[in-house]
Design a protein around this motif. Sequence first.
Motif, PDB file in Angstrom:
ATOM      1  N   LYS A  27     -56.193   8.795  24.993  1.00 17.24           N
ATOM      2  CA  LYS A  27     -57.505   8.631  24.380  1.00 17.24           C
ATOM      3  C   LYS A  27     -58.144   7.294  24.769  1.00 17.24           C
ATOM      4  CE  LYS A  27     -57.050  11.664  20.352  1.00 17.24           C
ATOM      5  NZ  LYS A  27     -57.043  11.735  18.874  1.00 17.24           N
ATOM      6  N   ILE A  28     -57.317   6.253  24.840  1.00 18.77           N
ATOM      7  CA  ILE A  28     -57.835   4.934  25.237  1.00 18.77           C
ATOM      8  C   ILE A  28     -58.338   4.974  26.679  1.00 18.77           C
ATOM      9  CG2 ILE A  28     -57.137   2.545  25.780  1.00 18.77           C
ATOM     10  CD1 ILE A  28     -55.363   2.659  23.253  1.00 18.77           C
ATOM     11  N   LEU A  29     -57.570   5.626  27.554  1.00 19.21           N
ATOM     12  CA  LEU A  29     -57.980   5.735  28.957  1.00 19.21           C
ATOM     13  C   LEU A  29     -59.250   6.570  29.101  1.00 19.21           C
ATOM     14  CD1 LEU A  29     -54.501   6.201  30.688  1.00 19.21           C
ATOM     15  CD2 LEU A  29     -55.958   4.175  30.724  1.00 19.21           C
ATOM     16  N   GLU A  30     -59.359   7.634  28.323  1.00 14.17           N
ATOM     17  CA  GLU A  30     -60.566   8.467  28.356  1.00 14.17           C
ATOM     18  C   GLU A  30     -61.781   7.685  27.865  1.00 14.17           C
ATOM     19  OE1 GLU A  30     -59.797  11.949  26.057  1.00 14.17           O
ATOM     20  OE2 GLU A  30     -58.536  12.879  27.600  1.00 14.17           O
ATOM     21  N   ALA A  31     -61.569   6.895  26.804  1.00 15.55           N
ATOM     22  CA  ALA A  31     -62.670   6.086  26.263  1.00 15.55           C
ATOM     23  C   ALA A  31     -63.128   5.053  27.280  1.00 15.55           C
ATOM     24  CB  ALA A  31     -62.240   5.402  24.975  1.00 15.55           C
ATOM     25  N   ALA A  32     -62.176   4.479  27.996  1.00 14.40           N
ATOM     26  CA  ALA A  32     -62.522   3.474  29.002  1.00 14.40           C
ATOM     27  C   ALA A  32     -63.286   4.108  30.155  1.00 14.40           C
ATOM     28  CB  ALA A  32     -61.256   2.800  29.514  1.00 14.40           C
ATOM     29  N   LYS A  33     -62.926   5.363  30.454  1.00  7.82           N
ATOM     30  CA  LYS A  33     -63.563   6.061  31.576  1.00  7.82           C
ATOM     31  C   LYS A  33     -64.918   6.642  31.196  1.00  7.82           C
ATOM     32  CE  LYS A  33     -62.625   9.822  34.840  1.00  7.82           C
ATOM     33  NZ  LYS A  33     -61.691  10.895  35.184  1.00  7.82           N
ATOM     34  N   ASN A  34     -65.003   7.261  30.027  1.00  2.63           N
ATOM     35  CA  ASN A  34     -66.221   7.989  29.625  1.00  2.63           C
ATOM     36  C   ASN A  34     -67.073   7.286  28.590  1.00  2.63           C
ATOM     37  OD1 ASN A  34     -65.194  10.099  31.235  1.00  2.63           O
ATOM     38  ND2 ASN A  34     -63.978  10.856  29.517  1.00  2.63           N
ATOM     39  N   GLY A  35     -66.620   6.140  28.095  1.00  2.00           N
ATOM     40  CA  GLY A  35     -67.340   5.486  27.001  1.00  2.00           C
ATOM     41  C   GLY A  35     -66.729   5.918  25.681  1.00  2.00           C
ATOM     42  N   PRO A  36     -66.898   5.117  24.626  1.00  2.00           N
ATOM     43  CA  PRO A  36     -66.270   5.421  23.338  1.00  2.00           C
ATOM     44  C   PRO A  36     -66.826   6.680  22.682  1.00  2.00           C
ATOM     45  CG  PRO A  36     -67.802   3.590  23.131  1.00  2.00           C
ATOM     46  CD  PRO A  36     -67.704   3.905  24.589  1.00  2.00           C
ATOM     47  N   LYS A  37     -65.929   7.398  22.005  1.00  2.00           N
ATOM     48  CA  LYS A  37     -66.337   8.569  21.226  1.00  2.00           C
ATOM     49  C   LYS A  37     -66.630   8.118  19.805  1.00  2.00           C
ATOM     50  CE  LYS A  37     -63.306  11.787  23.697  1.00  2.00           C
ATOM     51  NZ  LYS A  37     -62.158  12.687  23.546  1.00  2.00           N
ATOM     52  N   PRO A  38     -67.503   8.808  19.090  1.00  2.61           N
ATOM     53  CA  PRO A  38     -67.693   8.446  17.685  1.00  2.61           C
ATOM     54  C   PRO A  38     -66.419   8.709  16.899  1.00  2.61           C
ATOM     55  CG  PRO A  38     -68.857  10.481  18.229  1.00  2.61           C
ATOM     56  CD  PRO A  38     -68.365   9.909  19.525  1.00  2.61           C
ATOM     57  N   ALA A  39     -66.133   7.856  15.965  1.00  2.00           N
ATOM     58  CA  ALA A  39     -64.942   8.031  15.146  1.00  2.00           C
ATOM     59  C   ALA A  39     -65.076   9.296  14.314  1.00  2.00           C
ATOM     60  CB  ALA A  39     -64.765   6.827  14.230  1.00  2.00           C
ATOM     61  N   PRO A  40     -63.952   9.938  13.974  1.00  2.00           N
ATOM     62  CA  PRO A  40     -64.011  11.179  13.212  1.00  2.00           C
ATOM     63  C   PRO A  40     -64.799  11.036  11.917  1.00  2.00           C
ATOM     64  CG  PRO A  40     -61.788  10.785  14.021  1.00  2.00           C
ATOM     65  CD  PRO A  40     -62.590   9.596  14.365  1.00  2.00           C
ATOM     66  N   GLN A  41     -64.626   9.909  11.197  1.00  2.00           N
ATOM     67  CA  GLN A  41     -65.339   9.722   9.931  1.00  2.00           C
ATOM     68  C   GLN A  41     -66.840   9.655  10.166  1.00  2.00           C
ATOM     69  OE1 GLN A  41     -63.597   6.185   8.335  1.00  2.00           O
ATOM     70  NE2 GLN A  41     -61.945   7.275   7.333  1.00  2.00           N
ATOM     71  N   ALA A  42     -67.224   8.929  11.214  1.00  2.45           N
ATOM     72  CA  ALA A  42     -68.649   8.800  11.531  1.00  2.45           C
ATOM     73  C   ALA A  42     -69.235  10.164  11.866  1.00  2.45           C
ATOM     74  CB  ALA A  42     -68.855   7.824  12.681  1.00  2.45           C
ATOM     75  N   ALA A  43     -68.481  10.956  12.641  1.00  4.87           N
ATOM     76  CA  ALA A  43     -68.963  12.293  13.024  1.00  4.87           C
ATOM     77  C   ALA A  43     -69.113  13.165  11.784  1.00  4.87           C
ATOM     78  CB  ALA A  43     -67.979  12.917  14.010  1.00  4.87           C
ATOM     79  N   ALA A  44     -68.173  13.042  10.856  1.00  2.00           N
ATOM     80  CA  ALA A  44     -68.240  13.837   9.623  1.00  2.00           C
ATOM     81  C   ALA A  44     -69.454  13.442   8.801  1.00  2.00           C
ATOM     82  CB  ALA A  44     -66.947  13.663   8.829  1.00  2.00           C
ATOM     83  N   GLN A  45     -69.747  12.155   8.751  1.00  2.00           N
ATOM     84  CA  GLN A  45     -70.904  11.675   7.987  1.00  2.00           C
ATOM     85  C   GLN A  45     -72.200  12.198   8.593  1.00  2.00           C
ATOM     86  OE1 GLN A  45     -70.345   7.491   8.018  1.00  2.00           O
ATOM     87  NE2 GLN A  45     -68.839   7.487   6.377  1.00  2.00           N
TER      88      GLN A  45
END
Length: 200
Positions: free
Chosen positions: A181-199
């Motif tokens: 997940k860290i490598l994917e975030a570094a490659k594609n940019g950060p994903k919204p956190a699950p809590q933020a997405a739920a909100q």
Amino acid sequence: MFETSVSEELSQSVDRKKLEAMLLGELSHDSRLRIVPVKGLPSTSLRPGASAEERIDAARGKGISPDVWVFPAVFLSDAVGTSGGKLVSMKAFTVRGEVISAYGTGTSQAEDKGTLFQNEQVVKNTAAKTRSVVLDQLGPNLPSREAVAGLQKARMQKKVATIEEQAGILPEDDAQTRLRKILEAAKNGPKPAPQAAAQE
């Protein structure tokens, strides 16, 4: 302690290395101080117009992390003296130590002046005043080593938590999933956190 800056008008009459050795020797007389000379900085940070911040950044880049930074300088300054019982203006041999807390808790100066023939005594007096500035003025406001270590640890934990949140890492993720997940975030940019997405 950074290398001593010597004004152009004194560059031919002052032995900078000898003067620095005297300063270091005088400052080292107090067992509460451990003096670390700052040497080998890149030329860009040593140019005449370089700011204190640039020099400090360059020193930190070399792994130097003191409690205070000391910037010694030698120059001629205007002074008033007596000659034949009369007040006269003159140029005085001046040694100044600018002292800056590495934690942003204060700055101060130590300075003494005299004639060029009194240069050794002026250096000794400035060193004594610099010790006083470090120990009596800035010292009481410096955080303890334990406090600094605690702050650094807390900062690192916060940084790790931010990275984990941006990568969408969950508490139940194993080490391999976390790394992916860290490598994917570094490659594609950060994903919204699950809590933020739920909100949302």
